[in-house]
Design an enzyme around this catalytic site. Sequence first.
Site, PDB file in Angstrom:
ATOM      1  N   GLU A 155      -7.452  -6.386   8.472  1.00 26.45           N
ATOM      2  CA  GLU A 155      -6.165  -6.940   8.053  1.00 26.45           C
ATOM      3  C   GLU A 155      -6.401  -8.290   7.393  1.00 26.45           C
ATOM      4  OE1 GLU A 155      -2.755  -6.337   7.921  1.00 26.45           O
ATOM      5  OE2 GLU A 155      -2.649  -8.426   7.244  1.00 26.45           O
ATOM      6  N   TYR A 169      22.926  -5.264  11.681  1.00 23.37           N
ATOM      7  CA  TYR A 169      22.753  -4.505  12.930  1.00 23.37           C
ATOM      8  C   TYR A 169      22.006  -5.365  13.940  1.00 23.37           C
ATOM      9  CZ  TYR A 169      18.270  -3.526  10.593  1.00 23.37           C
ATOM     10  OH  TYR A 169      17.077  -3.639   9.920  1.00 23.37           O
ATOM     11  N   ASP A 194       3.538   2.611   2.634  1.00 25.98           N
ATOM     12  CA  ASP A 194       3.944   2.096   1.317  1.00 25.98           C
ATOM     13  C   ASP A 194       2.829   2.218   0.279  1.00 25.98           C
ATOM     14  OD1 ASP A 194       6.406   1.444   2.308  1.00 25.98           O
ATOM     15  OD2 ASP A 194       6.264  -0.704   1.916  1.00 25.98           O
TER      16      ASP A 194
HETATM   17  C1  LIG Z   1      14.645  -5.250   2.623  1.00 28.93           C
HETATM   18  C2  LIG Z   1      13.872  -4.180   3.322  1.00 28.93           C
HETATM   19  C3  LIG Z   1      14.412  -3.566   4.460  1.00 28.93           C
HETATM   20  C4  LIG Z   1      13.721  -2.546   5.116  1.00 28.93           C
HETATM   21  N1  LIG Z   1      14.289  -1.947   6.214  1.00 28.93           N
HETATM   22  C5  LIG Z   1      13.647  -0.891   6.791  1.00 28.93           C
HETATM   23  C6  LIG Z   1      14.218  -0.191   7.912  1.00 28.93           C
HETATM   24  O1  LIG Z   1      15.304  -0.526   8.424  1.00 28.93           O
HETATM   25  N2  LIG Z   1      13.546   0.874   8.428  1.00 28.93           N
HETATM   26  C7  LIG Z   1      12.340   1.282   7.902  1.00 28.93           C
HETATM   27  O2  LIG Z   1      11.789   2.274   8.393  1.00 28.93           O
HETATM   28  N3  LIG Z   1      11.775   0.628   6.876  1.00 28.93           N
HETATM   29  C8  LIG Z   1      12.379  -0.431   6.309  1.00 28.93           C
HETATM   30  N4  LIG Z   1      11.814  -1.067   5.243  1.00 28.93           N
HETATM   31  C9  LIG Z   1      10.530  -0.571   4.698  1.00 28.93           C
HETATM   32  C10 LIG Z   1       9.352  -1.015   5.487  1.00 28.93           C
HETATM   33  O3  LIG Z   1       9.334  -2.418   5.592  1.00 28.93           O
HETATM   34  C11 LIG Z   1       8.038  -0.590   4.834  1.00 28.93           C
HETATM   35  O4  LIG Z   1       8.183   0.691   4.283  1.00 28.93           O
HETATM   36  C12 LIG Z   1       6.952  -0.573   5.878  1.00 28.93           C
HETATM   37  O5  LIG Z   1       6.718  -1.891   6.313  1.00 28.93           O
HETATM   38  C13 LIG Z   1       5.669   0.035   5.321  1.00 28.93           C
HETATM   39  O6  LIG Z   1       4.652  -0.096   6.269  1.00 28.93           O
HETATM   40  P1  LIG Z   1       3.143  -0.107   5.818  1.00 28.93           P
HETATM   41  O7  LIG Z   1       2.355  -0.256   7.078  1.00 28.93           O
HETATM   42  O8  LIG Z   1       2.875   1.053   4.937  1.00 28.93           O
HETATM   43  O9  LIG Z   1       2.987  -1.357   4.892  1.00 28.93           O
HETATM   44  P2  LIG Z   1       3.184  -2.940   5.215  1.00 28.93           P
HETATM   45  O10 LIG Z   1       4.203  -3.134   6.286  1.00 28.93           O
HETATM   46  O11 LIG Z   1       3.396  -3.565   3.903  1.00 28.93           O
HETATM   47  O12 LIG Z   1       1.775  -3.350   5.821  1.00 28.93           O
HETATM   48  C14 LIG Z   1       0.638  -3.489   5.005  1.00 28.93           C
HETATM   49  C15 LIG Z   1      -0.371  -4.355   5.753  1.00 28.93           C
HETATM   50  O13 LIG Z   1      -1.554  -4.411   4.992  1.00 28.93           O
HETATM   51  C16 LIG Z   1      -1.974  -5.743   4.871  1.00 28.93           C
HETATM   52  N5  LIG Z   1      -2.691  -5.844   3.594  1.00 28.93           N
HETATM   53  C17 LIG Z   1      -2.167  -5.804   2.351  1.00 28.93           C
HETATM   54  N6  LIG Z   1      -3.131  -5.898   1.431  1.00 28.93           N
HETATM   55  C18 LIG Z   1      -4.299  -5.993   2.114  1.00 28.93           C
HETATM   56  C19 LIG Z   1      -5.657  -6.108   1.708  1.00 28.93           C
HETATM   57  N7  LIG Z   1      -6.004  -6.172   0.402  1.00 28.93           N
HETATM   58  N8  LIG Z   1      -6.627  -6.182   2.663  1.00 28.93           N
HETATM   59  C20 LIG Z   1      -6.296  -6.111   3.996  1.00 28.93           C
HETATM   60  N9  LIG Z   1      -5.018  -6.032   4.423  1.00 28.93           N
HETATM   61  C21 LIG Z   1      -4.031  -5.946   3.494  1.00 28.93           C
HETATM   62  C22 LIG Z   1      -0.683  -6.560   4.911  1.00 28.93           C
HETATM   63  O14 LIG Z   1      -0.925  -7.908   5.292  1.00 28.93           O
HETATM   64  C23 LIG Z   1       0.113  -5.786   5.951  1.00 28.93           C
HETATM   65  O15 LIG Z   1      -0.169  -6.210   7.263  1.00 28.93           O
HETATM   66  C24 LIG Z   1      12.462  -2.112   4.618  1.00 28.93           C
HETATM   67  C25 LIG Z   1      11.914  -2.758   3.495  1.00 28.93           C
HETATM   68  C26 LIG Z   1      12.597  -3.765   2.850  1.00 28.93           C
HETATM   69  C27 LIG Z   1      11.999  -4.405   1.623  1.00 28.93           C
END
Ligand SMILES: Cc1cc2nc3c(=O)[nH]c(=O)nc-3n(C[C@H](O)[C@H](O)[C@H](O)COP(=O)(O)OP(=O)(O)OC[C@H]3O[C@@H](n4cnc5c(N)ncnc54)[C@H](O)[C@@H]3O)c2cc1C
Length: 375
Positions: A33, A201, A279
């Site tokens: 991370e 909420y 994502d």
């Molecule tokens: C306004 C808003 C509201 C939302 N509300 C909701 C909701 O109510 N319910 C819901 O289910 N989703 C919600 N989401 C979506 C949700 O936040 C994301 O889809 C979710 O966080 C994706 O998780 P992830 O683990 O794929 O990515 P992320 O949460 O983006 O995690 C990625 C991780 O990788 C790390 N990282 C990035 N690049 C590197 C690198 N090069 N090297 C090492 N580490 C790295 C980052 O620091 C982070 O810790 C919302 C999003 C937004 C923008």
Amino acid sequence: MTGPRVAVVGAGIGGSTVALALARRGVDVAVYERRPGVPPVGSGLGLARNGRLVLTGLGLGPALDRTGAPITSMRLLDAAGTERAHYDVGALLGLRRADLLGIVLDALPAGLVHHGRECVGVEVGDRPRVRFADGSVESADLVVGADGLHSRVAAAVGPRPDLAPSGTSALRGFVDGRGLPDAVRHGQNAWLGLDRHLLAYPVDRVGTLNFAAFVPRPPGDAGDWSFRVDPDDVRAAFAGWDPDLTALLARADEVYRWDLADRDPFTPWTRAGMVLLGDAAHPMLPHMGQGANQAIEDAAVLAALLADVGDRSALTARLAAYERERAPRTARVQDGSRRNGRAFSGGSSSPGGADLSWVYGYDAPAVGLAAARRS
Ligand SMILES: Cc1cc2nc3c(=O)[nH]c(=O)nc-3n(C[C@H](O)[C@H](O)[C@H](O)COP(=O)(O)OP(=O)(O)OC[C@H]3O[C@@H](n4cnc5c(N)ncnc54)[C@H](O)[C@@H]3O)c2cc1C
């Protein structure tokens, strides 16, 4: 190969969940991370029935129940506060993002997450090699790209569509909800207007409310969650609306802006010992509240498929099965999120249709096990 060695890039909700699910199955896994330590508080998040099922199966149910706020229905209101519709949201749990992430990270075996390790690229070879900003390199049988919207791992997997900015920004914050009307404190409420809407909420058991106002994107760029704006901006955007809403916003003292963008659905998600989730694979707008929930589903399906992989050709087949299971579903949720965004900010009270059982009724661990049996 006696079970794959897995390197997960990114300890967000998707990366930490897949690491936990793999560790529980005895797979050799490490997480890298970029952040130096605990994540910032961030914002609120709705853990829906489909995501909750996965985390409960990993033994996190009691911690989630102790921490989050149960929400059963969502009210859709017009700008004056008149209820236009309400529907079942399927045992939603409102949480602070940092609390949810903390619960998953705390359940991981000590030493499994390596902080301060920013991936700058992945070299494709006999085994993929992850390169880090500090000059270090790690090789693994499988690299899981769980590094979010701007994923470095995805860049190594193949071409993907450009980011598609939605032209809207989320202005987000927490307020103390105590003293506000019960319907505002305990439920999920969406106030809908012609080019903007606001969702609120509860996120804990002591009355904290999360709000997210979706407004036309103001000038300038908001780089990340920590882009702080003047709380008067959000008050001005909803001036003259429902007095319950303006009372809520009057309490806001810290507001952050996030410019929203997604990508068109794409594949492949996998290439030569690399695979994407969350994502990194399917960034979506937040208007179905499913981004994190879909990342959690990905984690459960991928972990079930990797549990008993013996050799590299089996690994390739399992990664293909993962993409086959997950890509159509997440593309549908991406599309629904765009549609909901347009419907909500068009003042419509029937976004996405009322029947969301296809979203909430998905049993990711069972889907993963069935896919593993078939492949
Ligand atoms: C306004 C808003 C509201 C939302 N509300 C909701 C909701 O109510 N319910 C819901 O289910 N989703 C919600 N989401 C979506 C949700 O936040 C994301 O889809 C979710 O966080 C994706 O998780 P992830 O683990 O794929 O990515 P992320 O949460 O983006 O995690 C990625 C991780 O990788 C790390 N990282 C990035 N690049 C590197 C690198 N090069 N090297 C090492 N580490 C790295 C980052 O620091 C982070 O810790 C919302 C999003 C937004 C923008």
